[in-house]
Design an enzyme around this catalytic site. Structure first.
Site, PDB file in Angstrom:
ATOM      1  N   LYS A 106     -14.289  -0.595  -3.597  1.00  9.72           N
ATOM      2  CA  LYS A 106     -15.365  -0.240  -2.665  1.00  9.72           C
ATOM      3  C   LYS A 106     -16.470   0.516  -3.389  1.00  9.72           C
ATOM      4  CE  LYS A 106     -12.318   0.369   1.304  1.00  9.72           C
ATOM      5  NZ  LYS A 106     -11.757   1.360   2.213  1.00  9.72           N
ATOM      6  N   HIS A 125       9.235 -26.943  -1.754  1.00  7.75           N
ATOM      7  CA  HIS A 125       8.672 -28.105  -2.451  1.00  7.75           C
ATOM      8  C   HIS A 125       7.501 -27.711  -3.350  1.00  7.75           C
ATOM      9  CE1 HIS A 125      11.059 -31.078  -0.096  1.00  7.75           C
ATOM     10  NE2 HIS A 125      11.176 -30.010   0.668  1.00  7.75           N
ATOM     11  N   GLU A 155       0.826  -1.220   0.000  1.00  8.18           N
ATOM     12  CA  GLU A 155       0.000   0.000   0.000  1.00  8.18           C
ATOM     13  C   GLU A 155       0.855   1.263   0.000  1.00  8.18           C
ATOM     14  OE1 GLU A 155      -2.980   0.119   3.084  1.00  8.18           O
ATOM     15  OE2 GLU A 155      -4.263  -1.309   2.049  1.00  8.18           O
TER      16      GLU A 155
HETATM   17  O1  PA5 Z   1      -3.649   0.914   5.759  1.00 12.72           O
HETATM   18  C1  PA5 Z   1      -4.802   1.299   5.720  1.00 12.72           C
HETATM   19  O2  PA5 Z   1      -5.095   2.474   5.954  1.00 12.72           O
HETATM   20  C2  PA5 Z   1      -5.941   0.339   5.439  1.00 12.72           C
HETATM   21  O3  PA5 Z   1      -5.521  -0.927   5.163  1.00 12.72           O
HETATM   22  C3  PA5 Z   1      -6.848   0.292   6.632  1.00 12.72           C
HETATM   23  O4  PA5 Z   1      -6.108  -0.076   7.755  1.00 12.72           O
HETATM   24  C4  PA5 Z   1      -8.003  -0.684   6.467  1.00 12.72           C
HETATM   25  O5  PA5 Z   1      -8.690  -0.398   5.287  1.00 12.72           O
HETATM   26  C5  PA5 Z   1      -8.959  -0.580   7.645  1.00 12.72           C
HETATM   27  O6  PA5 Z   1      -9.413   0.733   7.803  1.00 12.72           O
HETATM   28  P1  PA5 Z   1     -10.179   1.185   9.088  1.00 12.72           P
HETATM   29  O7  PA5 Z   1      -9.287   1.058  10.260  1.00 12.72           O
HETATM   30  O8  PA5 Z   1     -10.545   2.610   8.823  1.00 12.72           O
HETATM   31  O9  PA5 Z   1     -11.417   0.312   9.220  1.00 12.72           O
END
Ligand code: PA5
Length: 446
Positions: free
Chosen positions: A435, A320, A299
């Site tokens: 989303k 393996h 990310e």
């Molecule tokens: O790194 C990030 O920001 C995302 O992966 C969030 O952690 C994930 O989408 C969960 O978001 P939230 O804590 O708002 O539910």
């Protein structure tokens, strides 16, 4: 305390560059990348880059208030006393850090750290049968739960919390249910904050300046970890020792292991033509640390058409299955190896007078010795004939302190590496695309 270290013996050309740097020599071939990382270092520490509103994690280990740790430990103790199971609701950065630490520290075949409730995860996917099985299991066990969502609006944990809250209230009544719920969320915004305030749940706040994937050392990870029986003070102390090692006026190339790791990665990406980084381990307790690491780097760096694709494998098991491709397939990736230096227990391979299995050549040796030779043999083969450059991250032992060090080391290296490529390592705009489609298909009101 012994610290985690890097070893570039199997790093090929980049390994030699890193070796020279650690001896205090200058290497012309790395000059450009080094300069970019030195600029990135200043950007990160001075807070002058894109995403600078999300740099709270950089000095977090030394700033976590002792009172907050004590309050979480106390609340966790109350939860531990009344639960056989503890359900941790969250996804992505609100879940992976906790799982990474618990899986690294719990005994191999047990479902929990001794004396603690078993930790069960929910809200990390949308699987109906999983939820049905979980609700059935919770019918017959005492449990508490923690719901974690920084935004307070994420679909997967919100649905899981709706179902589990409903179950908890039916099982214990509304008043007692409140004593069994902790919410970790934004201090003011989001549906979860509103719900927690209306219902009177205990809450911890996710700091504004810390994004999900950098949040494991905030209440996002610390509260559930305390309930799960993890020594959260040791975890934070380990991270703090790494912060002290990495944060300075300028990069000390002989000392700064995050900068050296970031340099190795960037040399592979920019000069070696690599497209992926394969994080491997020879101990499956590291598996979820790899899952957390994939989110951290994926990310943070995967944007604007750039970034190494992060993937992981567990050896010798995956030798393996993936071993053939790694040795002889497309040259797409380099390997980073989590190399555990010490086991907690001893197992010696016995003598067998008849030696029908032909294994007498290892009789009298510890299994760890055989695993160590498997690691050496693998890295020789991959970096030798396979031409896969390898960096080793040597982890002295599996305890809270060393896991804390590893977490901070990877976070810092990731911030540096991202900035050195001119991307914002603290946003994730691409996560929204699926989303929006899902919400449209579900008819969510805008
Ligand atoms: O790194 C990030 O920001 C995302 O992966 C969030 O952690 C994930 O989408 C969960 O978001 P939230 O804590 O708002 O539910």
């Amino acid at each position: 305390m012994e610290s985690i270290r890097l070893d570039f013996t199997y790093g090929l050309e980049a390994g030699q560059i890193l070796q020279s740097l650690s001896e205090g020599k200058d290497v012309a071939a790395a000059e450009g990348v080094k300069k970019d990382l030195e600029r990135a270092y200043r950007t990160l520490l001075d807070g002058t880059g894109a995403g600078s509103d999300f740099l709270g994690w950089v000095r977090l280990p030394s700033r976590i208030p002792e009172a907050e740790l004590s309050s979480m430990t106390e609340k966790a103790e109350a939860f531990r006393k009344k639960s056989r199971l503890f359900v941790c609701i969250g996804i992505g950065g609100s879940y992976l850090g906790t799982r990474a630490v618990v899986e690294a520290l719990k005994p191999r075949l047990a479902d929990r750290i001794p004396g603690s409730p078993a930790l069960i995860y929910a809200g990390h996917h949308l699987e109906q049968d999983y939820m049905a099985e979980l609700l059935e299991l919770l019918d017959s066990h005492d449990y508490t739960l923690c719901v974690i969502s920084k935004s307070g609006t994420t679909t997967e944990p919100a649905i899981a919390f709706r179902l589990l809250r409903n179950h908890l209230e039916k099982k214990y009544g509304k008043e007692e249910a409140k004593n069994r719920i902790v919410a970790v969320t934004d201090k003011a915004k989001g549906a979860l904050r509103t719900l927690a305030t209306e219902e009177g749940y205990a809450t911890y706040t996710v700091p504004d300046d810390i994004g999900g994937r950098y949040s494991v050392l905030s209440p996002v990870g610390l509260f559930p970890l305390a309930v799960a029986g993890v020594d959260i003070k040791g975890l934070v102390a380990g991270a703090k020792s790494m912060q002290q090692e990495l944060v300075a006026d300028r990069i000390d190339w002989q000392r700064n292991i995050a900068a050296r790791y970031a340099l190795f990665r960037q040399l592979q990406y920019r000069q070696g033509g690599m497209k992926a980084e394969l994080l491997v381990d020879f101990d499956s307790r590291f598996h979820y640390l790899g899952e957390w690491w994939k989110q951290l780097f994926g990310e943070s760096e995967g944007k604007q058409g750039k970034g190494l694709f992060p993937c992981n494998a567990g050896f010798t098991t995956d030798l393996h299955s993936l071993g053939q491709y790694i040795q002889e397939g497309e040259r797409l990736f380099f390997e980073s190896v989590l190399s555990l230096q010490r086991q907690k227990k001893r197992v010696v391979i016995p003598q067998d007078a008849r030696n029908l299995d032909g294994m007498d050549f290892v009789a009298g040796k510890e299994m760890a010795y055989v695993n160590q030779k498997a690691e050496e043999g693998t890295l020789m083969a991959h970096s030798g004939k396979g031409n896969v450059p390898v960096a080793r991250i040597l982890v002295p032992g599996l305890d809270a302190c060393h896991i804390g060090q590893l977490i901070y080391f990877f976070e810092f290296a990731c911030g540096l590496s991202g900035y050195s490529m001119n991307v914002n390592p603290f946003d994730q705009p691409g996560v929204e695309a699926y989303k929006q489609n899902m919400f449209r298909l579900l008819g969510k009101p805008s």
